[in-house]
Scaffold this motif. Sequence first.
Motif, short mmCIF file in Angstrom:
data_model
loop_
_atom_site.label_atom_id
_atom_site.label_comp_id
_atom_site.label_asym_id
_atom_site.label_seq_id
_atom_site.Cartn_x
_atom_site.Cartn_y
_atom_site.Cartn_z
N THR A 230 12.72 54.77 38.99
CA THR A 230 12.18 54.38 37.77
C THR A 230 11.33 53.13 38.42
O THR A 230 11.75 52.13 39.19
CB THR A 230 12.95 53.96 36.81
OG1 THR A 230 12.51 53.23 35.82
CG2 THR A 230 14.38 52.95 37.28
N PRO A 231 10.09 53.04 37.72
CA PRO A 231 9.54 51.77 37.93
C PRO A 231 10.06 50.34 37.30
O PRO A 231 9.51 49.34 37.60
CB PRO A 231 7.89 52.03 37.38
CG PRO A 231 7.99 53.17 36.52
CD PRO A 231 9.56 53.86 36.83
N ASP A 232 10.93 50.81 36.29
CA ASP A 232 11.78 49.75 35.31
C ASP A 232 13.31 49.67 35.93
O ASP A 232 14.02 49.50 35.30
CB ASP A 232 11.55 50.14 34.10
CG ASP A 232 10.42 50.23 33.55
OD1 ASP A 232 9.44 49.52 33.55
OD2 ASP A 232 9.99 51.38 32.78
N ALA A 235 15.32 46.47 34.70
CA ALA A 235 15.56 46.49 33.22
C ALA A 235 16.86 47.51 33.21
O ALA A 235 17.69 47.57 32.35
CB ALA A 235 14.53 47.02 32.46
N LEU A 236 16.84 48.79 33.80
CA LEU A 236 17.61 49.73 33.69
C LEU A 236 18.87 49.41 34.22
O LEU A 236 20.10 49.69 33.89
CB LEU A 236 17.02 50.98 34.39
CG LEU A 236 18.18 52.21 34.17
CD1 LEU A 236 18.11 52.64 32.85
CD2 LEU A 236 17.59 53.69 34.96
N ASP A 253 12.40 50.90 43.80
CA ASP A 253 12.43 51.79 42.60
C ASP A 253 13.71 52.66 42.58
O ASP A 253 13.44 53.58 41.36
CB ASP A 253 11.14 52.38 42.18
CG ASP A 253 10.86 53.24 43.30
OD1 ASP A 253 11.56 53.37 44.47
OD2 ASP A 253 9.63 54.36 43.04
N ALA A 269 18.03 54.67 29.07
CA ALA A 269 16.52 54.34 29.44
C ALA A 269 15.73 54.68 28.05
O ALA A 269 14.76 54.04 27.84
CB ALA A 269 16.20 55.46 30.41
N ARG A 272 15.75 51.91 25.46
CA ARG A 272 14.95 50.76 25.84
C ARG A 272 13.57 51.09 26.30
O ARG A 272 12.66 50.26 26.76
CB ARG A 272 15.59 50.33 27.07
CG ARG A 272 16.83 49.40 26.83
CD ARG A 272 17.14 48.30 27.66
NE ARG A 272 16.46 47.47 27.91
CZ ARG A 272 16.55 46.56 28.80
NH1 ARG A 272 17.62 46.26 29.41
NH2 ARG A 272 15.82 45.47 28.75
N LEU A 274 12.32 52.95 28.83
CA LEU A 274 12.22 52.85 30.09
C LEU A 274 11.85 54.09 30.87
O LEU A 274 12.35 55.03 30.50
CB LEU A 274 13.41 52.25 30.76
CG LEU A 274 13.87 50.92 30.44
CD1 LEU A 274 15.27 50.57 30.87
CD2 LEU A 274 12.97 49.81 30.50
N ARG A 275 10.72 54.02 31.62
CA ARG A 275 10.21 55.53 32.34
C ARG A 275 11.32 55.84 33.66
O ARG A 275 11.59 54.91 34.21
CB ARG A 275 8.77 55.10 32.84
CG ARG A 275 7.86 54.77 31.85
CD ARG A 275 6.54 54.61 32.52
NE ARG A 275 6.68 53.16 33.15
CZ ARG A 275 5.76 52.70 34.00
NH1 ARG A 275 4.69 53.23 34.12
NH2 ARG A 275 6.37 51.41 34.46
#
Length: 309
Positions: A230-232, A235-236, A253, A269, A272, A274-275
């Motif tokens: 994930t690019p997030d 946060a994840l 990532d 995910a 929130r 999140l991708r």
Amino acid sequence: MDPVIEVNHLTKRYGATTAVDELTFTVQPGCVTGFLGPNGAGKSTTLRMIIGLNQPTSGSVAVEGRPFRQRPRGLRQVGALLDAGDVHGGRSAAAHLGVLARTNALPLRRVDEVLAEVGLADAARRRIGGFSLGMKQRLGIAAALLGDPPVLLFDEPLNGLDPEGVRWVRDLFRRLAAEGRTVFVSSHLMSEMEHTADRLVVIGRGRLIADEPLAAFAARSNGVSVRVRTPDAAALAESVRAAGATVTRDGADVLLVTGLDSDRIGDLAFERRLRLHELAATTASLERAFMELTAESVEYATAEAGDAR
């Protein structure tokens, strides 16, 4: 089968820094032994001590019963690729290997033979300074094979190779081991070691973590985990930790998550926004076991990686 390489309480210090710390292990013939550890673990220093380029602070290392420095024609006994870039760029590939052949009393016909074997026959007269990194790796492998030695050491031999080159090196190592040679390979590519190595020597901060068959090491993993790309990632990682999971960061990532299934991670995910680019359950693997068992030995971890541990 008697070990060919024997490392006993090997220690190397540079001032106040201990690069290798009381390291003891053996390397057997007839199989590919992977040499793994985080950056700064002491792998390259250990390889250099095996062939006498670095002098140990204490301890000893022997190749077939005696120090490598005692062998006047070293390439007949041990072939090594430690740094593909450590060559004279103004020489041709053939001239470089020719010097090595003459200084080790090897027949010059071996130069053409090994250049053909590594796929550089057409580049034999070209200057090395114009070679790509992958071509330099092939030249370094040719130099290691020049004396047809029973013992071969390779430090990160896959750097710069394209997929075809990686497959060729993998097959080469397996063939050399099948011939009864001792093949010792340092690499940071877990996927390649999983397909190539029979045994592993794993170190961290210069100390031994494991010396055992690859399957036994991979089985040390805590079991099923979920790989998330994930690019997030930051946060994840925060969300799944808050839900009680254990998170290990694997690159910029990718997260390896234990303690939550893929459905629950996907829900977190989504909540929130999140991708996710990948969400896959995995069983025990070399990569997972390596990340878990060397987590406390990583010398330069990012703040997020440290949080994830």
